[in-house]
Design a protein around this motif. Structure first.
Motif, PDB file in Angstrom:
ATOM      1  N   LEU A   1       0.805  -1.216   0.000  1.00 43.87           N
ATOM      2  CA  LEU A   1       0.000   0.000   0.000  1.00 43.87           C
ATOM      3  C   LEU A   1       0.842   1.270   0.000  1.00 43.87           C
TER       4      LEU A   1
ATOM      5  N   LEU B   1       1.358   2.702  -3.499  1.00 40.72           N
ATOM      6  CA  LEU B   1       0.055   3.044  -4.057  1.00 40.72           C
ATOM      7  C   LEU B   1      -0.468   4.355  -3.489  1.00 40.72           C
ATOM      8  N   ASN B   2      -0.210   4.597  -2.224  1.00 40.08           N
ATOM      9  CA  ASN B   2      -0.750   5.763  -1.547  1.00 40.08           C
ATOM     10  C   ASN B   2       0.168   6.970  -1.559  1.00 40.08           C
TER      11      ASN B   2
ATOM     12  N   GLN C   1      -1.542   6.667  -6.491  1.00 41.58           N
ATOM     13  CA  GLN C   1      -1.888   6.024  -7.751  1.00 41.58           C
ATOM     14  C   GLN C   1      -3.355   5.592  -7.742  1.00 41.58           C
TER      15      GLN C   1
ATOM     16  N   ARG D   1      -6.425   3.486  -7.288  1.00 43.32           N
ATOM     17  CA  ARG D   1      -6.577   2.322  -6.426  1.00 43.32           C
ATOM     18  C   ARG D   1      -8.011   2.237  -5.932  1.00 43.32           C
TER      19      ARG D   1
ATOM     20  N   ASP E   1      -7.061   2.480  -0.084  1.00 46.05           N
ATOM     21  CA  ASP E   1      -6.750   3.898   0.109  1.00 46.05           C
ATOM     22  C   ASP E   1      -6.658   4.191   1.613  1.00 46.05           C
TER      23      ASP E   1
END
Length: 360
Positions: free
Chosen positions: A81, A84-85, A217, A219, A224
């Motif tokens: 994560l 992604l975050n 990104q 998601r 999130d």
């Protein structure tokens, strides 16, 4: 009689915590039901969650500008994560690799970002921390990631170097709450709870709030961290029993004197075990550079691996369990988390000395 459990995780829990959980199993606080049966959105469990967050903030002196999250999936999911975050598509992220879990974090990050190895000690068998002078940090990295303590290789940062203005992210799975930590030095501290904070099945993340404002990104909402923070870690049904046990463990640690007291205890325990290894005349060996030796996880080998099975069998008969080393290294490993009493380490050291006399 309970054994002394040196498992690396799921790890030993404090006996008072287990006894309280047993006493409250069928009827929690007069509700007529187990805490595991109550709605996570009901007033009773909401109080459990609020107390756990407040107690973790007190235990670690977490500043107000940090969000505290309790999540499922463990540290490995959090590792996936992070980019992604907190990283834009294609943006570089820097990783300093000091053992197995640093490599795992890097592997999880290599999806949609330019994951860069800024430094690694793999070529010397993960026996030391790469010198900061050799770290090759990117100019525009989204963050720098380190593993505060390597559970398998037994390597621990005693002082994480400064990385300039780049946010510093650290996996604290196996050393959180073992000593005071300056939370404000980090943008994110995260980890699985199943070593110092509670049972397996729940993880924690302490995140500076300005990072949560990053777009990251594309998601799903469940991935999130902003959404999890906004919902008080209840975006979906959380592992309520695990959260409750974590809360009991936090209250136990605060009642024992907090992280300053556990730092003293952990230093004594580690000193005792390393003395048993170093003073064995080569019968036992730990190959980590002394300055990087972990206080939490102590891997060691016997001078003759043919004795391993006998050592483990006799240790178990003596009430010492969880000593088999990770398959990546073999040998033995003793984990000395907060809930391991000094008496357990004294018993282990005594057993090791006796075993060496009989089999040396």
């Amino acid at each position: 009689m309970r054994a002394f459990n040196f498992s690396a995780g799921p790890a030993t829990l404090a006996e008072p915590v287990l006894r309280q959980a047993a006493d409250e199993m069928l009827d929690w606080r007069g509700t007529g039901a187990s805490v595991a049966e109550l709605s996570h959105r009901g007033a009773e469990f909401m109080q459990v969650a609020a107390e756990a967050e407040a107690d973790l903030r007190t235990l670690l002196s977490v500043p107000a500008d940090y969000a505290v999250l309790f999540t499922t999936g463990g540290a490995t999911l959090m590792q996936a994560l992070l980019p992604l975050n907190f990283a834009a598509p294609g943006q570089a992220v820097d990783y300093v690799i000091t053992g197995h879990w640093g490599k795992t974090a890097l592997k999880q990050a290599r999806h949609g970002v330019a994951a860069h190895v800024a430094a690694s000690s793999e070529d010397t068998g993960f026996r030391d921390i790469p010198p900061p002078s050799e770290w090759r940090l990117s100019n525009d990295a989204a963050y720098v990631h380190v593993t505060a303590n390597e559970t398998i290789h037994g390597v621990e940062f005693r002082d994480v170097p400064e990385v300039g203005a780049t946010p510093l992210v650290a996996d604290f799975s196996s050393s959180i709450a073992s000593e005071p930590v300056e939370v404000s030095r980090y943008a994110v501290l995260y980890g699985g709870a199943q070593k110092n904070l509670g049972p397996a099945g729940i993880a924690f993340a302490i995140v500076r709030r300005d990072l949560l404002e990053r777009e990251g990104q594309p998601r799903a909402e469940i991935l999130d961290l902003r959404a999890h923070a906004a919902k008080g870690s209840m975006l979906n049904t959380p592992p309520t029993w695990n959260w409750y046990l974590l809360g009991l463990s936090l209250k136990w640690m605060l009642g024992e004197g907090g992280v300053a007291e556990f730092a003293r205890r952990n230093a004594r325990k580690a000193e005792l075990l390393y003395a048993a290894i170093d003073g064995s005349g080569g019968f036992y060996r730990n190959q980590v550079a002394p300055a990087a030796r972990s206080r939490m996880n102590v891997p060691f080998s016997l001078h003759d691996s043919a004795l391993d099975a006998t050592f483990l069998s006799e240790a178990k008969a003596s009430g010492l369990i969880g000593l088999k080393g990770h398959r990546a290294l073999g040998g033995m490993r003793a984990s000395l988390y907060n809930a391991m009493p000094e008496a357990g380490v004294q018993a282990l050291a005594g057993f090791m000395a006796d075993f060496a006399r009989r089999h040396g």
